[in-house]
Each structure stands twice: as structure tokens, then as C-alpha cells.
Design a protein around this motif. Structure first.
Motif, PDB file in Angstrom:
ATOM      1  N   ASP A  87       0.825  -1.204   0.000  1.00 33.53           N
ATOM      2  CA  ASP A  87       0.000   0.000   0.000  1.00 33.53           C
ATOM      3  C   ASP A  87       0.861   1.258   0.000  1.00 33.53           C
ATOM      4  O   ASP A  87       0.373   2.358   0.245  1.00 33.53           O
ATOM      5  CB  ASP A  87      -0.955   0.013   1.198  1.00 33.53           C
ATOM      6  N   ALA A 125     -13.756   7.958  -7.304  1.00 32.87           N
ATOM      7  CA  ALA A 125     -13.247   8.206  -5.957  1.00 32.87           C
ATOM      8  C   ALA A 125     -13.541   9.626  -5.476  1.00 32.87           C
ATOM      9  O   ALA A 125     -13.798   9.842  -4.294  1.00 32.87           O
ATOM     10  CB  ALA A 125     -11.747   7.933  -5.904  1.00 32.87           C
ATOM     11  N   ARG A 143     -17.870   2.800 -11.208  1.00 40.10           N
ATOM     12  CA  ARG A 143     -17.206   2.284 -10.007  1.00 40.10           C
ATOM     13  C   ARG A 143     -16.517   0.956 -10.295  1.00 40.10           C
ATOM     14  O   ARG A 143     -15.401   0.702  -9.834  1.00 40.10           O
ATOM     15  CB  ARG A 143     -18.237   2.116  -8.894  1.00 40.10           C
ATOM     16  N   ILE A 202     -12.827   0.368 -11.644  1.00 37.11           N
ATOM     17  CA  ILE A 202     -11.685   0.554 -10.757  1.00 37.11           C
ATOM     18  C   ILE A 202     -10.783  -0.678 -10.739  1.00 37.11           C
ATOM     19  O   ILE A 202      -9.578  -0.591 -10.479  1.00 37.11           O
ATOM     20  CB  ILE A 202     -12.181   0.890  -9.332  1.00 37.11           C
ATOM     21  N   ARG A 203     -11.351  -1.838 -11.067  1.00 34.02           N
ATOM     22  CA  ARG A 203     -10.577  -3.088 -10.961  1.00 34.02           C
ATOM     23  C   ARG A 203      -9.640  -3.317 -12.134  1.00 34.02           C
ATOM     24  O   ARG A 203      -8.824  -4.245 -12.099  1.00 34.02           O
ATOM     25  CB  ARG A 203     -11.533  -4.270 -10.829  1.00 34.02           C
ATOM     26  N   GLY A 257      -6.464   1.648  -8.990  1.00 33.79           N
ATOM     27  CA  GLY A 257      -7.285   1.156  -7.888  1.00 33.79           C
ATOM     28  C   GLY A 257      -6.687   1.477  -6.534  1.00 33.79           C
ATOM     29  O   GLY A 257      -7.387   1.906  -5.605  1.00 33.79           O
ATOM     30  N   HIS A 292      -8.625   3.992  -3.974  1.00 38.15           N
ATOM     31  CA  HIS A 292      -8.995   3.565  -2.622  1.00 38.15           C
ATOM     32  C   HIS A 292      -8.348   4.460  -1.570  1.00 38.15           C
ATOM     33  O   HIS A 292      -8.953   4.754  -0.535  1.00 38.15           O
ATOM     34  CB  HIS A 292      -8.597   2.111  -2.403  1.00 38.15           C
ATOM     35  N   MET A 312     -10.399   7.606  -1.298  1.00 36.39           N
ATOM     36  CA  MET A 312     -11.621   7.374  -0.530  1.00 36.39           C
ATOM     37  C   MET A 312     -11.322   7.187   0.950  1.00 36.39           C
ATOM     38  O   MET A 312     -12.087   7.629   1.813  1.00 36.39           O
ATOM     39  CB  MET A 312     -12.377   6.177  -1.105  1.00 36.39           C
ATOM     40  N   ASP A 313     -10.197   6.533   1.262  1.00 35.50           N
ATOM     41  CA  ASP A 313      -9.815   6.360   2.666  1.00 35.50           C
ATOM     42  C   ASP A 313      -9.573   7.713   3.331  1.00 35.50           C
ATOM     43  O   ASP A 313      -9.968   7.929   4.481  1.00 35.50           O
ATOM     44  CB  ASP A 313      -8.555   5.500   2.769  1.00 35.50           C
ATOM     45  N   ARG A 319      -4.866   0.237   7.792  1.00 35.48           N
ATOM     46  CA  ARG A 319      -6.143  -0.443   7.639  1.00 35.48           C
ATOM     47  C   ARG A 319      -6.224  -1.612   8.600  1.00 35.48           C
ATOM     48  O   ARG A 319      -5.327  -2.436   8.694  1.00 35.48           O
ATOM     49  CB  ARG A 319      -6.295  -0.938   6.195  1.00 35.48           C
ATOM     50  N   ARG A 336     -13.799   0.018   1.899  1.00 39.33           N
ATOM     51  CA  ARG A 336     -13.716  -0.180   0.458  1.00 39.33           C
ATOM     52  C   ARG A 336     -14.937  -0.901  -0.079  1.00 39.33           C
ATOM     53  O   ARG A 336     -15.269  -0.753  -1.241  1.00 39.33           O
ATOM     54  CB  ARG A 336     -12.458  -0.960   0.092  1.00 39.33           C
TER      55      ARG A 336
END
Length: 251
Positions: free
Chosen positions: A53, A163, A184, A187-188, A194, A198, A201-202, A212, A227
């Protein structure tokens, strides 16, 4: 890095620019999205790469884009991979205004001076070539309509648009619900996009400070806004780190 292709931050900003009002939709979350878009663009240029991450600089060579190179240098100075949420949630001094001024210098928008309530000076931005904005929008529409996996750049743009909450701006009302859902889902299709989406959004959900948590044990409900929450960018709280940008002339 040549100018034959627009960067993701530029495309995201043009996508958010309302042609009728000359203001940007979702201004506070858009600031976060622009910081994230810089990361994706640097990854596409081979300068950074995801490390779990975290974001690691792999080639510190400048891209030739001054704004991107500033971000690259700041990442390099960290000396170690940085968590995406910490980077995106950090202070951003006028990033949106920086890109609006950049687009103006490139001739893609022009500034229109005005006044609010007949007193406060304001600046609106109008696209000089609406064909550019239509082309960007058409890429998203095509990916949504056909279901064909988009190229990484378009997938990342879709992820960032979702996002920052542009779904309701691009596909409003009940008739746009299915398009927002498919936006949405795109995103994958790009791992870096992605990861960054994320992280955006976090930050909006206020979970940037702590790592997390593991999934909640059986019988306990996971905190809302993770998520897995549907359309998590619907409500965008004010960002404490972005007060200076909220006061930027363009809304």
C-alpha cells in the motif's frame, strides 16, 4: 515526457470542469484526486511503483513536466516508500489552482474574471476547446457502455472520477445510476489506479492516519465507509488539510 498526450491530472480536472458555470465539481475531494492522479501518471511514466500500500520511487529521472517532477522530487526526498493515503492526505497548497493555471498556459482553458455578490472577485475557467473534454468523456462512456476492459489510463481516470465523487456530476439522476455503478466497477482494471482511488476514498473517510484494520470478527459489523461500501464518494466531508485550496478562486 512530451506534450502530445495530456496527463491524468489535466484530464481529471477537465472532466470536473462545468462548461456552464466555469467551476469544478467536488472541489475539495478533487484536490485529493489530483494528488492521486499525479501518482498514477508517474507510475505510467515508470518513475514510481506500488509496494504493497506504499509508493516507491524506482527511477528518479525527471519527466519534463514541472508539476509532476515537483511531486516526484518530494517523493524522492522521503527516502523510503510512503503510504499512498499519507501522501494523498498530506497538505496540498493550491494544487487545483496550479493545474487550472497550467491549463490556461497550455491554452486549454481561459480565465474569466467576475464578482460574487457584486463585491468579492472571482475567477471562472472556460474550456477553449470543448472537443478535448468531449473526447475524455467519450472514453469513459465507451468503457461503461461496451463493458470492454479499458486501457490503463482510462481505467485509472474512471477510478479517480469515482473516488472523488464525479459520478453524479457525469451521470446524474436515477437514469444515471447504472452508469455510476459501472464507473465504479472500472476501478478493478488498473491496479495502480485502484490503489490510488482507494487511498483517496480512505482519506475522505478519515482513515488515513491509522493502517487499515483487519476484517472485523464474525458477529461484529465493520466500520462504515470502507472499500466495500457502495459509492463511498457520495458524501465528501471537508478536508482539514485542504483549507487553503478550498479558498482558491476557482470552485
Amino acid at each position: 515526457m512530451g506534450r502530445s498526450r495530456r496527463t491524468l491530472p489535466e484530464e481529471l480536472l477537465l472532466l470536473a470542469l462545468d462548461p456552464a458555470t466555469g467551476t469544478t465539481a467536488q472541489p475539495q475531494s478533487l484536490d485529493l484526486g489530483l494528488a492521486g492522479a499525479q501518482l498514477v501518471e508517474l507510475a505510467l511514466a515508470g518513475r514510481i511503483a506500488p509496494d504493497g500500500d506504499r509508493i516507491a520511487v524506482v527511477v528518479p529521472r525527471p519527466t519534463g513536466d514541472p508539476t509532476l517532477d515537483c511531486a516526484l522530487e518530494l517523493l524522492r526526498r522521503r527516502g523510503a516508500p510512503v503510504r499512498a493515503v499519507h501522501w494523498i492526505g498530506g497538505p496540498r497548497l493550491g494544487l487545483r489552482q496550479t493545474y487550472l493555471s497550467h491549463l490556461e498556459r497550455c491554452g486549454m482553458v481561459h480565465a474569466v474574471a467576475g464578482q460574487m455578490c457584486g463585491v468579492l472577485p472571482t475567477t471562472r475557467y472556460q474550456a477553449t476547446d470543448t472537443e478535448i473534454s468531449r473526447e475524455i468523456r467519450a472514453r469513459l462512456d465507451s468503457a461503461i457502455r461496451t463493458g470492454v476492459p479499458p486501457d490503463p489510463r482510462t481505467a485509472a481516470l474512471a477510478a479517480l472520477a469515482h473516488a472523488v465523487g464525479l459520478g453524479k456530476h457525469l451521470y446524474p439522476g436515477n437514469e444515471g445510476r447504472s452508469s455510476r455503478s459501472r464507473l465504479r466497477d472500472l476501478i478493478r482494471h488498473d491496479p495502480m489506479g485502484g490503489l490510488v482511488a482507494h487511498a483517496v476514498m480512505d482519506v475522505q473517510n478519515g482513515v488515513a492516519v491509522q493502517p487499515r484494520r483487519n476484517p472485523a470478527p464474525a458477529g461484529r459489523q465493520a466500520p462504515a465507509g470502507g472499500r466495500g461500501a457502495p459509492e463511498p464518494a457520495r458524501g465528501v466531508p471537508a478536508q482539514p488539510h485542504h483549507g487553503s485550496m478550498a479558498r482558491a478562486a476557482a470552485h
